[in-house]
Design a protein around this motif. Structure first.
Motif, PDB file in Angstrom:
ATOM      1  N   MET A   1       1.106  -1.142   0.147  1.00 41.19           N
ATOM      2  CA  MET A   1      -0.064  -0.088   0.075  1.00 41.19           C
ATOM      3  C   MET A   1       0.654   1.163   0.378  1.00 41.19           C
ATOM      4  O   MET A   1       0.377   2.563  -0.490  1.00 41.19           O
ATOM      5  CB  MET A   1      -0.755  -0.034   1.064  1.00 41.19           C
ATOM      6  N   GLN A   4       2.135   2.781  -3.501  1.00 39.92           N
ATOM      7  CA  GLN A   4       0.252   3.369  -4.493  1.00 39.92           C
ATOM      8  C   GLN A   4       0.259   5.153  -3.140  1.00 39.92           C
ATOM      9  O   GLN A   4      -0.218   5.632  -4.069  1.00 39.92           O
ATOM     10  CB  GLN A   4      -0.859   3.038  -3.944  1.00 39.92           C
ATOM     11  N   ILE A   8       0.471   8.815  -5.230  1.00 39.56           N
ATOM     12  CA  ILE A   8      -1.127   9.639  -4.776  1.00 39.56           C
ATOM     13  C   ILE A   8      -0.080  10.886  -4.776  1.00 39.56           C
ATOM     14  O   ILE A   8      -0.194  11.560  -5.248  1.00 39.56           O
ATOM     15  CB  ILE A   8      -1.594   9.178  -3.794  1.00 39.56           C
ATOM     16  N   LEU A 411      -9.086  22.670   0.841  1.00 35.80           N
ATOM     17  CA  LEU A 411      -9.541  21.344   0.750  1.00 35.80           C
ATOM     18  C   LEU A 411      -8.105  19.990   1.070  1.00 35.80           C
ATOM     19  O   LEU A 411      -8.336  19.069   1.401  1.00 35.80           O
ATOM     20  CB  LEU A 411      -9.251  20.645  -0.484  1.00 35.80           C
ATOM     21  N   THR A 415      -8.653  17.384   3.824  1.00 34.57           N
ATOM     22  CA  THR A 415      -8.114  15.833   3.679  1.00 34.57           C
ATOM     23  C   THR A 415      -7.677  15.766   5.183  1.00 34.57           C
ATOM     24  O   THR A 415      -8.040  14.476   4.977  1.00 34.57           O
ATOM     25  CB  THR A 415      -8.018  15.831   2.091  1.00 34.57           C
ATOM     26  N   ALA A 418     -10.119  14.858   7.494  1.00 36.64           N
ATOM     27  CA  ALA A 418     -10.659  13.337   7.610  1.00 36.64           C
ATOM     28  C   ALA A 418      -9.844  12.142   7.602  1.00 36.64           C
ATOM     29  O   ALA A 418     -10.374  11.611   8.358  1.00 36.64           O
ATOM     30  CB  ALA A 418     -11.777  13.688   6.156  1.00 36.64           C
ATOM     31  N   VAL A 419      -9.229  12.198   7.408  1.00 35.18           N
ATOM     32  CA  VAL A 419      -7.832  11.420   7.463  1.00 35.18           C
ATOM     33  C   VAL A 419      -7.977  10.854   8.978  1.00 35.18           C
ATOM     34  O   VAL A 419      -8.209   9.766   9.739  1.00 35.18           O
ATOM     35  CB  VAL A 419      -6.948  11.071   6.590  1.00 35.18           C
ATOM     36  N   SER A 422     -10.910  10.164  11.042  1.00 40.15           N
ATOM     37  CA  SER A 422     -11.857   9.268  11.029  1.00 40.15           C
ATOM     38  C   SER A 422     -10.743   7.548  10.985  1.00 40.15           C
ATOM     39  O   SER A 422     -11.447   6.825  11.438  1.00 40.15           O
ATOM     40  CB  SER A 422     -12.153   8.858   9.927  1.00 40.15           C
ATOM     41  N   TYR A 423      -9.547   7.776  11.442  1.00 44.76           N
ATOM     42  CA  TYR A 423      -8.997   6.593  11.923  1.00 44.76           C
ATOM     43  C   TYR A 423      -7.776   6.548  12.943  1.00 44.76           C
ATOM     44  O   TYR A 423      -7.589   5.833  13.700  1.00 44.76           O
ATOM     45  CB  TYR A 423      -7.799   6.622  10.131  1.00 44.76           C
TER      46      TYR A 423
ATOM     47  N   LYS B  14     -18.555   4.010   6.002  1.00 49.69           N
ATOM     48  CA  LYS B  14     -18.555   5.351   5.747  1.00 49.69           C
ATOM     49  C   LYS B  14     -17.173   5.443   6.043  1.00 49.69           C
ATOM     50  O   LYS B  14     -16.506   6.513   5.661  1.00 49.69           O
ATOM     51  CB  LYS B  14     -18.935   6.039   6.854  1.00 49.69           C
ATOM     52  N   THR B  15     -15.633   4.535   6.451  1.00 44.84           N
ATOM     53  CA  THR B  15     -14.795   5.010   7.007  1.00 44.84           C
ATOM     54  C   THR B  15     -13.929   6.107   6.578  1.00 44.84           C
ATOM     55  O   THR B  15     -13.499   7.207   6.465  1.00 44.84           O
ATOM     56  CB  THR B  15     -13.884   3.915   7.612  1.00 44.84           C
ATOM     57  N   ALA B  16     -13.251   5.705   4.902  1.00 42.63           N
ATOM     58  CA  ALA B  16     -13.108   6.274   3.882  1.00 42.63           C
ATOM     59  C   ALA B  16     -14.034   7.642   3.300  1.00 42.63           C
ATOM     60  O   ALA B  16     -13.048   8.164   2.055  1.00 42.63           O
ATOM     61  CB  ALA B  16     -12.388   5.573   3.068  1.00 42.63           C
ATOM     62  N   LEU B  18     -15.297  10.112   3.563  1.00 41.31           N
ATOM     63  CA  LEU B  18     -14.635  11.695   3.864  1.00 41.31           C
ATOM     64  C   LEU B  18     -13.438  12.202   3.434  1.00 41.31           C
ATOM     65  O   LEU B  18     -13.554  13.295   2.787  1.00 41.31           O
ATOM     66  CB  LEU B  18     -15.604  12.264   5.948  1.00 41.31           C
ATOM     67  N   PRO B  19     -12.762  11.011   3.604  1.00 44.90           N
ATOM     68  CA  PRO B  19     -11.433  11.753   3.065  1.00 44.90           C
ATOM     69  C   PRO B  19     -11.360  11.764   1.928  1.00 44.90           C
ATOM     70  O   PRO B  19     -10.864  12.174   1.221  1.00 44.90           O
ATOM     71  CB  PRO B  19     -10.037  10.238   3.885  1.00 44.90           C
ATOM     72  N   PHE B  22     -12.894  14.979   0.311  1.00 44.38           N
ATOM     73  CA  PHE B  22     -12.285  15.787  -0.052  1.00 44.38           C
ATOM     74  C   PHE B  22     -10.817  15.668  -0.621  1.00 44.38           C
ATOM     75  O   PHE B  22     -10.322  16.592  -1.519  1.00 44.38           O
ATOM     76  CB  PHE B  22     -11.941  16.390   1.140  1.00 44.38           C
ATOM     77  N   PHE B  23     -10.305  14.499  -0.995  1.00 44.66           N
ATOM     78  CA  PHE B  23      -9.189  14.428  -1.541  1.00 44.66           C
ATOM     79  C   PHE B  23     -10.099  14.417  -3.576  1.00 44.66           C
ATOM     80  O   PHE B  23      -9.057  15.395  -3.647  1.00 44.66           O
ATOM     81  CB  PHE B  23      -8.528  12.847  -1.573  1.00 44.66           C
ATOM     82  N   LEU B  25     -12.064  16.156  -3.809  1.00 47.61           N
ATOM     83  CA  LEU B  25     -12.253  18.122  -4.658  1.00 47.61           C
ATOM     84  C   LEU B  25     -11.194  18.482  -4.563  1.00 47.61           C
ATOM     85  O   LEU B  25     -11.138  20.042  -5.934  1.00 47.61           O
ATOM     86  CB  LEU B  25     -13.233  18.389  -3.473  1.00 47.61           C
ATOM     87  N   ALA B 409      -4.972   4.333  -6.684  1.00 41.92           N
ATOM     88  CA  ALA B 409      -6.436   4.570  -5.830  1.00 41.92           C
ATOM     89  C   ALA B 409      -7.051   2.660  -6.139  1.00 41.92           C
ATOM     90  O   ALA B 409      -7.186   2.316  -4.731  1.00 41.92           O
ATOM     91  CB  ALA B 409      -7.481   5.550  -5.883  1.00 41.92           C
ATOM     92  N   ILE B 412      -5.164   0.469  -4.648  1.00 42.29           N
ATOM     93  CA  ILE B 412      -4.954   0.361  -2.697  1.00 42.29           C
ATOM     94  C   ILE B 412      -6.416  -0.146  -2.947  1.00 42.29           C
ATOM     95  O   ILE B 412      -6.235  -1.237  -1.992  1.00 42.29           O
ATOM     96  CB  ILE B 412      -5.390   2.082  -2.525  1.00 42.29           C
ATOM     97  N   ASN B 415      -5.219  -3.559  -2.831  1.00 49.87           N
ATOM     98  CA  ASN B 415      -4.597  -4.695  -1.635  1.00 49.87           C
ATOM     99  C   ASN B 415      -5.463  -4.332  -0.766  1.00 49.87           C
ATOM    100  O   ASN B 415      -5.620  -4.972   0.513  1.00 49.87           O
ATOM    101  CB  ASN B 415      -3.929  -2.732  -1.599  1.00 49.87           C
ATOM    102  N   LEU B 416      -6.870  -3.753  -0.154  1.00 50.40           N
ATOM    103  CA  LEU B 416      -7.237  -3.639   0.901  1.00 50.40           C
ATOM    104  C   LEU B 416      -7.919  -5.225   1.459  1.00 50.40           C
ATOM    105  O   LEU B 416      -8.071  -5.918   1.266  1.00 50.40           O
ATOM    106  CB  LEU B 416      -8.896  -2.247   0.892  1.00 50.40           C
TER     107      LEU B 416
END
Lengths: 528, 542
Positions: A1, A4, A8, A411, A415, A418-419, A422-423, B14-16, B18-19, B22-23, B25, B409, B412, B415-416
């Motif tokens: 991961m 990747q 990004i 943004l 972002t 948010a990461v 949420s984690y 819902k985990t991913a 919001l990130p 925003f990403f 956007l 993406a 990824i 990979n998940l």
């Protein structure tokens, strides 16, 4: 991961290439030209451009190294007289150089995050995609990523118990950029305590003074002195000139834009008192006209006493003292003291940010980056990290003042937040009651009421400065008002963070942290 | 039709969310910082100027004259050629522009009006339209994807957050709307809403309304009209024929100002369907363009003959899928037939623009969670097919960066599902299908073949990229690289047709299938031609 994510992040960095860049772009171009064309003796004397070389020698060497690649892109940029030269190839090359040097940062981050058991990937993502670094390095233009790479490398060695390597890398870092001197006391204290005493503690509390090892101290001294010798040796004849470049005390207490620290609050109070005095007809002792929020020059305060550099220096040292003493005591425990070191690093970085002389808003990164690493190591660290990262990165916004950058910077921060939001809470399994679940739209996880209110205030501030302020037509009469509001509001937040984190660190008790296991560090210590 | 689960019980991951949101956007704004089409290129500029000009025309001239050549409205200079809803949208934006910066919509004087503030304003309008029409629809569709997922279905692509991110990161739309500058997000967003109302809620009236709105925003939505038509036709057989009434009412409301007299209506219709233009614009990866390499169509057939030919072939290619939908109506078939029909239109119809591939790509993105491998392939190819256009707009860096982000993406997500997979494991069809549907038995020889084709196709794209960017084409063939690129996409696209149509091949109800197959046989040959061609390019480079 990890591959990747690197792709990004690098992709995003590439996208920023043609965007706004600050004068730092020209500064670095000029340094490329100076180091490439002038002999070493002239490096710190050249004044063709107003942006003279004011970083320590290693950075100059780095520029020299880069300049040898630069000539394949566009030799014109290496002419010293070519001021403000920015051809497409120059931009491409400079931006690419930052992106490439960032791979070193990514490597260090990987090293650091590999030391963790829990939340390895999260720390990696948080650090690699740090919006502050992206804004400062890839839009504003600087090489902070590389420097923080060195810092993290040094920290990772410290955590695994390779004290000498750690000291070496930190000494190297100091010779790249001397701003890191602010956290040098932590290194000194910790290395003295952890490395120079061969026995950590007999009874777990007291310092075993008799186990002090002179040989270890000499080893350390040799490494540090050698690094500094290599760095400053070639400039031995021009040391006074070099130092006058490195420490320009002629600048003012605050930067053009007030960094959100104690002095921003101080200036703000002064400003308010000044207006109050005028309102109540009290005569102001000094009549001062230079209290505008936008100038770099030294200014005098109207009501409150004017601050001199030595006062800020004294305050910084004083505020660091308790933390350093605490670090000395925490050094008694072998298993957790490396984490205490990182915590103390954060505390002292905050202290210097709060009280330092002519602090840049970018210096907040020095707090946020070690803190990101700590965010997965304890609930309190995590809470304060979430708070600080939002406020701290928000305070960097005025750096990118162009209007078309507004959505990008917002943004970027969103972002990142948010990461984080949420984690990180997922790591600590907050017991979910029905009550919190129902209202989780408004409630920010892991934040107290006050902190949430503060966030809403931040939101309103953001709306105000971007929309309402110009709609009201105040941008002509009070152009600096939004800047002052941002810096004062953020300094409140940073101040809150500083006090809470300091309190957390001082009351930190080793027996209360069974969460963190450090398998590697244990191994290392056994080998020793 | 679809088995409905209890609406209160479904879960949403819902985990991913919001990130990712925003990403996505952020990515849009990063692309928006680049120049738009026709930046600094007088006298005609580009699509950006067209949109600005429409604001100017709609604000400054009376409604009746919008589509007419008058002394105030020169139709040769970016005359309105989209349906009335676009005009209304421009009017609305024009009013705001007039309020913020009257200079930007001044009649005649504002032609070629360019500055940073205005660019920022225009970018904001696209962004907000995107947010309002497109992203909301995507959100709803993605929630639905997880809602109707079977309990034991472990397909990671059907998680709401994952499908949402993959949907929003599709580079084609980002590059065209936020880079090149267009409002595709509006018509496609309306189309998505229409689709959503069919596949998730089965509310036909709302769906009709939204589809008519989409159709009236951009006539390109006609590409999607057949499946909707056949779907409603079938529904009318089972129930009340109220859809027709809705359609007519909607049309009447939207066209109201123009249908007061025949004289008003004709110019509008003429503007919308300009048959007098050629069979394709620039280099389009469609069937006629491919044929054109070998036979110069213009010399053989007249324009009218071409129109008829295009019409017939399109109909022929589109019909099997439509009839299939008509006879065996279900949710999945609907999406598939959207893909098939729009692709048929793209490949065989008249006057196709390379951006039109988006009309095909969006249904493919809807289908993405069900068949990630093929869809991903197609989406890459579709983005690649717009490369010549993007190069013209100096959007090379965003093109590479967004493509890289999209591929990463996707990687990824794989990979998940399978933590030990590496970056390029998406190349392996076998691996991807074992993640998507571990319980189904797959034909491994077929999958191996797919993997090889995908790999070759990527190789081809890679070398063509290098060729397009770094090598100057020989003087004799100035369009060598775009041509080759187009053929390769054409083939890629056609190849996907084969696969998608393959899904209804199993039940040979329709005799016309044979026809399609024979057509596809030809395409298979061109695929080989394509690989040979890339080889020659490589050799030529040496």
């Amino acid at each position: 991961m990890i591959t990747q994510i690197i792709f990004i992040v690098t992709g995003i960095k590439f996208l920023f290439m043609p965007l706004y860049r600050s004068t730092d772009f020209e500064v670095h171009r000029n340094w490329l030209a100076i180091t490439h064309n002038r002999s070493i003796e002239q490096w710190y004397f050249d004044t063709t451009s107003e942006w003279t070389l004011d970083y320590p020698p290693f950075f100059a060497w780095l520029e020299l190294g880069i300049s040898h690649v630069a000539k394949f892109f566009d030799p014109e940029m290496l002419r010293v007289e070519n001021l403000n030269y920015a051809s497409d190839m120059t931009v491409l090359f400079q931006r690419l150089s930052v992106i490439m040097l960032d791979f070193f940062y990514i490597y260090s981050v990987k090293r650091c995050s590999d030391l963790l058991d829990n939340g390895k990937l999260l720390v990696f993502v948080l650090l690699v995609s740090n919006p502050g670094l992206i804004m400062v390095d890839h839009i504003h233009f600087q090489y902070n990523g590389f420097l923080f790479g060195l810092l993290l490398l040094s920290v990772s060695h410290m955590i695994t118990g390779n004290f000498l390597k750690s000291a070496f890398w930190f000494a190297v870092l100091l010779n790249f950029k001397h701003i890191f001197l602010y956290i040098a006391p932590v290194y000194v204290v910790y290395l003295m305590r952890a490395y120079c005493f061969t026995v950590s503690s007999v009874d777990g509390v007291h310092t075993p003074w008799n186990s002090y090892s002179i040989t270890n101290f000499i080893k350390l001294a040799i490494i540090v002195v050698t690094v500094f010798g290599i760095s400053f040796g070639p400039f031995i004849r021009q040391l006074p000139q070099l130092f006058s470049r490195l420490f320009p005390f002629k600048r003012g207490l605050c930067h053009a834009y007030w960094a959100p620290n104690f002095w921003a609050l101080y200036n703000f109070c002064d400003k308010v008192l000044q207006h109050l005095c005028a309102a109540f007809g009290i005569k102001i002792p000094r009549n001062v006209a230079s209290m505008t929020g936008g100038l770099v020059q030294e200014f005098e305060h109207a009501v409150l006493p004017t601050i001199k550099p030595n006062v800020t220096f004294l305050l910084t040292v004083l505020s660091m003292m308790p933390a350093l003493v605490k670090l000395w005591h925490l050094g008694a425990d072998r298993r957790y003291r490396n984490m205490s070191f990182v915590r103390c690093l954060t505390v002292c970085a905050t202290c210097s940010f709060m009280f330092g002389w002519h602090v840049h808003e970018k210096a907040i990164l020095l707090v946020l980056i070690p803190l990101s690493f700590l965010s997965v190591l304890g609930v309190d660290d995590a809470k304060l990290f979430l708070f600080a990262t939002t406020v701290g990165h928000y305070s960097l916004f005025p750096l990118l003042y162009e209007r078309n950058l507004t959505p990008i910077k917002i943004l970027l921060l969103l972002t990142h937040c948010a990461v984080a939001f949420s984690y990180i809470p997922g790591l600590y399994e907050v017991p979910k009651t029905k009550k919190t679940r129902r209202r989780d739209v408004i409630i920010v996880p892991m934040m107290t009421c006050v902190e949430m209110l503060y966030f809403y205030g931040l939101l309103m501030l953001c709306v105000y400065e971007n929309v309402i302020h110009s709609l009201l037509g105040l941008d002509k009469t009070l152009p600096f008002l939004p800047l002052m509001m941002t810096s004062v509001y953020c300094s409140l937040g940073v101040f809150y963070f500083w006090v809470s984190y300091y309190h957390y660190f001082l009351t930190f008790n080793v027996s209360s942290v069974p969460i963190f296991k450090a398998p590697r560090s244990m191994e290392y210590q056994k080998v020793k | 039709m679809t088995k409905k689960s209890d609406p209160l019980k479904f879960t949403v991951t819902k985990t991913a969310l919001l990130p990712g949101f925003f990403f996505a956007l952020l990515l849009r704004w990063c692309v928006a910082a680049y120049p738009y089409s026709g930046y600094n290129k007088p006298p005609m500029y580009g699509d950006y100027e067209a949109q600005r000009h429409w604001q100017e025309i709609t604000v400054q001239t009376p409604l009746i004259n919008w589509y007419r050549n008058t002394s105030h409205n020169d139709l040769n200079y970016w005359g309105l050629d989209y349906p009335p809803l676009t005009a209304y949208h421009s009017y609305l934006l024009g009013l705001i522009a007039d309020w913020l910066d009257p200079e930007s919509v001044r009649l005649f004087a504002s032609r070629g009006y360019e500055n940073e503030n205005h660019k920022s304003f225009m970018r904001w309008t696209v962004f907000l339209s995107d947010l309002y029409f497109y992203i909301t629809a995507v959100m709803c569709i993605c929630i639905d994807v997880e809602r109707i997922r079977a309990k034991d279905d472990k397909n990671v692509f059907k998680r709401t957050d994952i499908s949402f991110i993959m949907f929003l990161l599709y580079p084609g739309l980002i590059l065209i709307d936020h880079g090149h500058f267009q409002y595709n997000c509006v018509s496609l967003g309306l189309f998505l809403w229409a689709t959503f109302f069919i596949i998730a809620i089965e509310n036909d009236i709302l769906s009709t309304i939204f589809f008519v709105l989409a159709l009236n925003y951009k006539q390109m939505e006609l590409y999607h009209a057949f499946p909707f038509f056949f779907y409603f036709l079938r529904k009318c057989f089972c129930g009340v024929p109220n859809r027709a009434v809705t359609v007519v009412t909607c049309f009447v409301i939207i066209w109201y100002p123009f249908i007061t007299s025949w004289d008003n209506l004709v110019p509008v219709v003429k503007r919308l369907f300009p048959f007098q233009r050629g069979v394709f614009e620039d280099k389009v990866s469609n069937f006629w363009c491919t044929v054109n390499v070998f036979i110069k169509l213009k010399n053989v057939y007249t324009n009218d003959e071409m129109v008829t030919m295009c019409f017939l072939t399109t109909l022929m290619a589109a019909m099997p899928s439509c009839l299939d939908l008509f006879f065996r109506i279900n949710r999945k078939k609907f999406v598939l037939s959207l893909i098939n029909v729009s692709l048929a239109f793209f490949l065989f119809s008249f006057q196709v623009h390379e951006k039109t591939i988006l009309v095909v790509a969006i249904p493919v993105v809807i289908h993405f969670p069900d068949d990630p491998f093929m869809c991903f392939w197609f989406l890459l190819v579709s983005t690649f097919s717009m490369l010549p256009l993007l190069l013209k707009d100096h959007l090379l860096i965003p093109y590479i960066a967004t493509g890289l982000v999209y591929i990463s993406a996707y990687s990824i997500v794989l990979n998940l599902a399978q933590p030990n997979s590496w970056f390029l494991s998406f190349l392996n069809a076998n691996g991807v299908y074992s993640i998507v549907a571990p319980n189904n038995k797959h034909n491994s020889v077929w999958l191996k073949l797919l993997t090889t084709c995908f790999f070759l196709s990527l190789q081809g794209m890679f070398w063509l990229h290098l060729g397009t960017i770094f090598v100057k084409p020989p003087d004799r063939y100035p369009d060598l690289f775009p041509e080759v690129a187009d053929e390769s996409d054409g083939c890629g696209a056609k190849f996907s047709v084969l696969i998608v149509s393959d899904k209804f091949q199993g039940k040979p109800l329709l005799a016309r299938h044979r026809l399609v197959n024979s057509v596809l046989q030809e395409e298979l040959k061109t695929i080989h031609a394509f690989t040979q061609k890339t080889l020659t390019v490589e050799q030529w480079k040496k």
